[in-house]
Design a protein around this motif. Structure first.
Motif, PDB file in Angstrom:
ATOM      1  N   TYR A 142       3.915  -9.141   1.457  1.00  0.00           N
ATOM      2  CA  TYR A 142       3.858  -8.730   2.862  1.00  0.00           C
ATOM      3  C   TYR A 142       5.267  -8.652   3.453  1.00  0.00           C
ATOM      4  O   TYR A 142       5.956  -9.657   3.557  1.00  0.00           O
ATOM      5  N   ILE A 184       2.769  -3.393   4.664  1.00  0.00           N
ATOM      6  CA  ILE A 184       1.950  -4.104   5.637  1.00  0.00           C
ATOM      7  C   ILE A 184       0.507  -3.624   5.628  1.00  0.00           C
ATOM      8  O   ILE A 184      -0.415  -4.401   5.791  1.00  0.00           O
ATOM      9  N   VAL A 185       0.277  -2.360   5.353  1.00  0.00           N
ATOM     10  CA  VAL A 185      -1.101  -1.860   5.365  1.00  0.00           C
ATOM     11  C   VAL A 185      -1.751  -2.103   4.002  1.00  0.00           C
ATOM     12  O   VAL A 185      -1.087  -2.476   3.039  1.00  0.00           O
ATOM     13  N   THR A 225       8.178  -5.518   5.612  1.00  0.00           N
ATOM     14  CA  THR A 225       8.277  -4.164   6.169  1.00  0.00           C
ATOM     15  C   THR A 225       8.065  -3.132   5.069  1.00  0.00           C
ATOM     16  O   THR A 225       8.655  -3.227   4.007  1.00  0.00           O
ATOM     17  N   GLY A 226       7.211  -2.164   5.332  1.00  0.00           N
ATOM     18  CA  GLY A 226       6.912  -1.155   4.328  1.00  0.00           C
ATOM     19  C   GLY A 226       5.757  -1.541   3.425  1.00  0.00           C
ATOM     20  O   GLY A 226       5.273  -0.735   2.640  1.00  0.00           O
ATOM     21  N   GLN A 237      -5.566   2.145   3.212  1.00  0.00           N
ATOM     22  CA  GLN A 237      -4.977   2.715   4.417  1.00  0.00           C
ATOM     23  C   GLN A 237      -3.761   3.571   4.080  1.00  0.00           C
ATOM     24  O   GLN A 237      -3.546   4.620   4.689  1.00  0.00           O
ATOM     25  N   ALA A 238      -2.983   3.115   3.102  1.00  0.00           N
ATOM     26  CA  ALA A 238      -1.813   3.899   2.706  1.00  0.00           C
ATOM     27  C   ALA A 238      -2.256   5.250   2.153  1.00  0.00           C
ATOM     28  O   ALA A 238      -1.697   6.293   2.497  1.00  0.00           O
ATOM     29  N   ASN A 252      -3.797  12.241   5.098  1.00  0.00           N
ATOM     30  CA  ASN A 252      -3.697  12.785   6.447  1.00  0.00           C
ATOM     31  C   ASN A 252      -2.550  13.778   6.589  1.00  0.00           C
ATOM     32  O   ASN A 252      -2.482  14.526   7.535  1.00  0.00           O
ATOM     33  N   ARG A 253      -1.610  13.722   5.642  1.00  0.00           N
ATOM     34  CA  ARG A 253      -0.409  14.553   5.795  1.00  0.00           C
ATOM     35  C   ARG A 253      -0.699  15.955   5.301  1.00  0.00           C
ATOM     36  O   ARG A 253      -1.308  16.152   4.255  1.00  0.00           O
ATOM     37  N   LYS A 297      -5.027   6.779   2.790  1.00  0.00           N
ATOM     38  CA  LYS A 297      -5.547   7.551   3.923  1.00  0.00           C
ATOM     39  C   LYS A 297      -4.393   8.222   4.675  1.00  0.00           C
ATOM     40  O   LYS A 297      -4.479   9.378   5.091  1.00  0.00           O
ATOM     41  N   ASN A 298      -3.302   7.483   4.815  1.00  0.00           N
ATOM     42  CA  ASN A 298      -2.114   8.012   5.475  1.00  0.00           C
ATOM     43  C   ASN A 298      -1.595   9.246   4.728  1.00  0.00           C
ATOM     44  O   ASN A 298      -1.287  10.269   5.337  1.00  0.00           O
ATOM     45  N   ASP A 330       6.798   6.239   1.480  1.00  0.00           N
ATOM     46  CA  ASP A 330       6.385   5.214   2.443  1.00  0.00           C
ATOM     47  C   ASP A 330       5.111   5.665   3.120  1.00  0.00           C
ATOM     48  O   ASP A 330       4.943   6.854   3.356  1.00  0.00           O
ATOM     49  N   PRO A 331       4.210   4.799   3.476  1.00  0.00           N
ATOM     50  CA  PRO A 331       4.271   3.348   3.308  1.00  0.00           C
ATOM     51  C   PRO A 331       3.797   2.869   1.941  1.00  0.00           C
ATOM     52  O   PRO A 331       3.044   3.563   1.267  1.00  0.00           O
ATOM     53  N   ALA A 380      15.438  -4.150   4.482  1.00  0.00           N
ATOM     54  CA  ALA A 380      14.929  -3.182   5.439  1.00  0.00           C
ATOM     55  C   ALA A 380      13.885  -3.819   6.345  1.00  0.00           C
ATOM     56  O   ALA A 380      12.760  -3.386   6.405  1.00  0.00           O
ATOM     57  N   GLY A 381      14.250  -4.891   7.023  1.00  0.00           N
ATOM     58  CA  GLY A 381      13.307  -5.442   7.985  1.00  0.00           C
ATOM     59  C   GLY A 381      12.755  -6.787   7.582  1.00  0.00           C
ATOM     60  O   GLY A 381      13.465  -7.618   7.022  1.00  0.00           O
TER      61      GLY A 381
END
Lengths: 399, 514
Positions: free
Chosen positions: B89, B94-95, B91-92, B99-100, B106-107, B102-103, B247-248, B475-476
């Motif tokens: 867990y 988190i999902v 940054t980058g 969900q990733a 979606n593109r 699905k992301n 990403d993600p 990176a976070g």
């Protein structure tokens, strides 16, 4: 009897509950407490035009950046978030925001620095509305004419500084790289180099560039000569400023009301040239970003193109939040405010503050180097070279 | 009887309200695919109802609220923390993987020279029936709201005077307001076309989009439709063969990797032990000095010969009564500031010396302990005062008759007796100080720094070090790693507490012998 009562109560409570379920086909915007009122205005005029509802929720900035990451994929996120451009890298990495397609001729109407600030990996992730950055704020009673060159600035500083009061002629919040950056960048200092496609080259770190070291040397001399304390936290700076014991300071529009509250006669000018070179402050940009999981892509596009990016709306935003507009047609209309115009002039030389997520690490290590310079533990070239080396190692992935 | 019945109805209605509310949340959670949470809530509610109406469960009614709170506030957070420490867990990441994906699904992209279509909508103000799509070069296309392309000639239509099809299947052209009312329906419409689909691009036009990625669930790979690049799963992220990462990424369990990283990476390990030593120093010194001062003052104030004891007592409690958040900031900016702080102003004007209270490592450590002792001694004084009341006077009297002097009486009688009640409190105080993030963070934020790029500052204690670790990732956030540190701290504190409580048992035995 008892059972019937139970059943009736149950039904009574269930019906409104089901009616509360969320609906598609309307826009949701998350904004912090200063921006939410502005976007409530804009939202209501969009609803009047199209009949499409827009809800604006007020949240803190931290809540927005944290919650959009988990709420969006679950379908509970907003369609838009209003935020600062330095969120972009982190939100892209987490897959929270989507690139925005805008026609070339519309992009050209924005200050290029602001578009640059909102872009990541060659794609645009936010539509800016305002920009801000630091300039030279001065007390007109102590400094009647703002200096034109660094030499003049140092001379004024020498004249006014008297640590026994205490009074200082010139300060910059120290060791904060954001505030020092105009001085560090004037002679060519930079943070990240750029790839041919305009994205940042994380392997080209410029903390040890000659310009950066020379700039740090200039500040170091001020400290060595007793013209500036080795540490200038925000509290010290604003305290001196509002009491009228500070001649000049490099700061942003946010300090103007604080100075005015103290009864100071405030003037704003661009930061003076250093060896004939223009200082380049960091430019921060606010704007709208789009949730990657939003089901309302078409409405979003319409809201942006036919409502948000128009003179009327940008003007309304400026009236409620008077910072230099990023949308140039609107900026042309409001140029006559002297304070705002001075800030705008200062940041017109500026460069966009990198929005890569690696930046938070850079800020830390950079500030540590500046601290070491300030407390005279290290020379500027030693401290900045070491910081550069440490960052390069981390970027390469060796811990 | 009447009264009892009324009470019963009241009870039932309260339960009904709660149950209805719960049912609502259950439904909402199910709608959001959170079946686990939904079922937990459901089971808990059934349990509650059983508790409320069954006679057998009577004793549990008093025990359960406490148990619930303990589980909710102690067990669950610790469990979650431990779980996070075994994941990547950050940054980058988190999902979840679904969900990733699905992301990525979606593109879509708008192909070069891609087509745009105006449209005319037919229907009633309540719902849309047909769309007539129009682009410059193509023939007009008629579609229904399921996205099927229809043959224009097979459906009854009529033209108006200008040759415009004003009526199709007895439905009329809708104006913009009417269309926007049905925007939801229009937005969900996807018309299959070539490799992709047409969908509403802006409110006034349909665009041709092609999905950017195809996911092959059997091979677990992602294919870019534009460049035909293949992305394979590597470290919870899709990575192409030439090293490009998409990403993600997503969260996944990575076993002991965070702990191994903590132990094997020099950058983390080295500060860990020095920070650990300083944390012990800081806790021991704070507890010791504040206890000595507190006990001393308590002994003084317990002496009936001193006048105005109440006044002194209330004055001395002030540091404890004032909110630490405020007093700490006053210490930091008002007292310790090296240029404008009160201490340096006084020292400067009297002896012409300047002390770097918070700016040099040694002084900063001294300063944070000084401030923390100031914050803690009133508490120690209070508990000592309380304990002193319990020391039986006749014992002291007997000792005096036996010829013991004041110090001997304190050493042999008072001190051992009060330690019985105070020792556990000292251990508690030690544990609190060990994890006292607030004091460190508000005073120094762990600074001064010990070098460029070092994670820990000179005054960082373990907990503030863990907090910093969470944010120093390349990176976070590095929440997984930070949780691992938190778990380690937890284990340390548990060990110290257990050992110390064993020791206090020994003290109790001493007391029994008295």
């Amino acid at each position: 009897m008892k059972r019937i009562i139970l059943l009736v109560t149950l039904i009574l409570f269930l019906v409104p509950a089901i009616l509360l379920a969320t609906e598609e086909g309307k826009l949701i915007i998350w904004a912090d407490d200063t921006r939410a009122p502005i976007f409530k205005e804009i939202a209501s005029s969009y609803t009047e035009e199209t009949g499409i509802e827009v809800d604006v929720f007020e949240m803190t900035m931290d809540d927005i950046t944290e919650q959009i990451v988990t709420a969006s994929p679950a379908g509970e996120g907003p369609d838009f978030v209003v935020g600062a451009h330095d969120w972009v890298g982190r939100l892209v990495l987490n897959g929270s925001i989507a690139p925005i397609d805008l026609p070339e001729d519309i992009i050209e109407q924005f200050d290029p620095v602001t578009i640059d600030a909102m872009s990541y990996g060659g794609k645009l992730y936010g539509v800016p509305y305002s920009r801000e950055g630091v300039a030279l704020l001065y007390n007109k009673d102590l400094v009647p004419e703002p200096p034109q060159t660094w030499r003049e600035l140092v001379n004024i500083a020498k004249e006014l500084t008297d640590t026994s009061i205490p009074q200082y002629g010139f300060l910059v919040e120290y060791p904060y790289p954001y505030n020092c950056f105009p001085i560090l960048s004037a002679l060519g200092g930079y943070v990240f180099g750029k790839n041919p496609d305009g994205s940042f080259n994380l392997n080209d770190i410029g903390l040890d560039s000659v310009g950066m070291i020379l700039g740090a040397e200039l500040i170091d001399w001020l400290i060595e000569d007793g013209l500036m304390p080795e540490e200038v936290p925000w509290e010290t700076m604003t305290g001196l400023l509002s009491e009228g014991h500070l001649g000049m300071v490099i700061t942003g529009p946010w300090s103007v009301p604080i100075a005015e509250k103290g009864g100071v006669n405030v003037g704003v000018a661009p930061i003076p040239d250093i060896c004939g070179q223009k200082p380049k402050p960091f430019v921060g940009v606010s704007g709208l970003m789009v949730n990657a999981y939003s089901p309302n892509k078409a409405i979003i596009q319409d809201f942006l193109l036919n409502h948000y990016i128009t003179n009327e709306v940008m003007m309304k935003i400026f009236e409620m939040d008077p910072r230099p507009p990023a949308y140039l047609p609107t900026f042309e209309l409001v140029k006559d405010d002297p304070v705002m115009n001075a800030f705008a002039e200062s940041i017109s030389n500026g460069i966009s503050q990198p929005n890569v997520p690696e930046m938070s690490l850079v800020w830390n290590i950079w500030a540590e180097a500046m601290t070491m310079i300030g407390n005279q533990t290290m020379e500027p070239y030693e401290a900045l070279e070491e910081a550069d080396m440490k960052l390069e190692e981390i970027m390469k992935g060796n811990e | 009887m009447e009264k009892k019945f009324r009470k019963y109805i009241l009870k039932i209605s309260i339960f009904a309200m709660v149950d209805a509310l719960v049912l609502f949340f259950c439904i909402m959670f199910i709608l959001n695919d959170d079946i686990i949470i939904s079922s937990i809530i459901f089971v808990v509610t059934i349990l509650l109802n059983w508790l409320g109406f069954s006679k057998k469960s009577y004793p549990l009614r008093y025990l359960l609220p406490g148990l619930t709170f303990m589980i909710a506030m102690v067990v669950v957070p610790i469990g979650y923390n431990v779980y996070i420490s075994f994941t990547n867990y950050s940054t980058g990441h988190i999902v979840s993987k679904d969900q990733a994906i699905k992301n990525f699904m979606n593109r879509e992209y708008f192909p070069e020279n891609g087509k745009k279509y105006d449209y005319i909508a037919y229907g009633t103000p309540e719902s849309l029936k047909y769309l007539l799509l129009h682009s410059e070069n193509d023939e007009d296309t008629l579609v229904d709201m399921e996205g099927n392309v229809l043959d224009f000639n097979e459906i009854k239509h009529s033209y108006d005077d200008s040759g415009f099809p004003g009526n199709i299947d007895n439905f009329y052209v809708l104006d913009q307001k009417e269309i926007f009312k049905n925007i939801k329906e229009l937005q969900n419409l996807k018309i299959t076309y070539l490799n992709g689909w047409l969908r509403l691009g802006t409110l006034r036009e349909f665009y041709y989009y092609i999905p950017q990625y195809t996911y092959d669930s059997k091979k677990d790979i992602l294919i870019d439709n534009k460049t035909e690049k293949i992305y394979r799963v590597k470290n919870a992220q899709f990575v192409s063969d030439d090293g490009e990462m998409l990403d993600p990424g997503w969260t996944e369990v990575i076993g002991f990797q965070n702990y191994i990283r903590l132990l094997t990476t020099e950058k983390y390990r080295k500060p860990f032990f020095s920070v650990f030593l300083w944390t012990i120093e800081w806790s021991v010194l704070t507890v010791f000095f504040s206890f000595v001062i507190g006990l001393g003052l308590a002994l003084l104030l317990n002496d009936p010969k001193i006048k105005m004891r109440k006044f002194y007592r209330s004055l001395l409690i002030l540091p404890y009564a004032m909110p630490a958040f405020i007093s700490l900031l006053i210490w930091r900016y008002g007292f310790y500031n090296s240029d404008f702080g009160l201490f340096n102003k006084i020292l400067n004007s009297m002896f012409n010396i300047t002390i770097p209270w918070l700016n040099s490592p040694g002084w900063a450590r001294f300063s944070v302990i000084l401030t923390n002792v100031w914050l803690t001694f009133p508490y120690m004084m209070l508990v000592s005062l309380g304990a002193l009341q319990a020391v039986p006077g006749n014992l002291l009297e007997a000792a005096r008759i036996d010829g013991a002097n004041g110090f001997q009486r304190f050493r042999k009688i008072t001190f051992p007796l009060i330690m019985i009640s105070i020792a556990p409190l000292l251990i508690g105080s030690f544990a609190t100080t060990f994890n006292n993030f607030t004091v460190i963070w508000l005073l120094t934020e762990g600074n001064p720094i010990t070098g460029i790029g070092n994670v820990s500052g000179a005054t960082d204690i373990l907990i503030s070090y863990a907090y910093k670790l969470a944010f120093i990732g390349k990176a976070g956030n590095e929440l997984g790693l930070s949780s691992a540190v938190a778990v380690v701290i937890f284990l340390i504190i548990v060990t110290i507490s257990v050992l110390s409580f064993r020791r206090t048992k020994v003290l109790e035995e001493v007391a029994d012998e008295l």
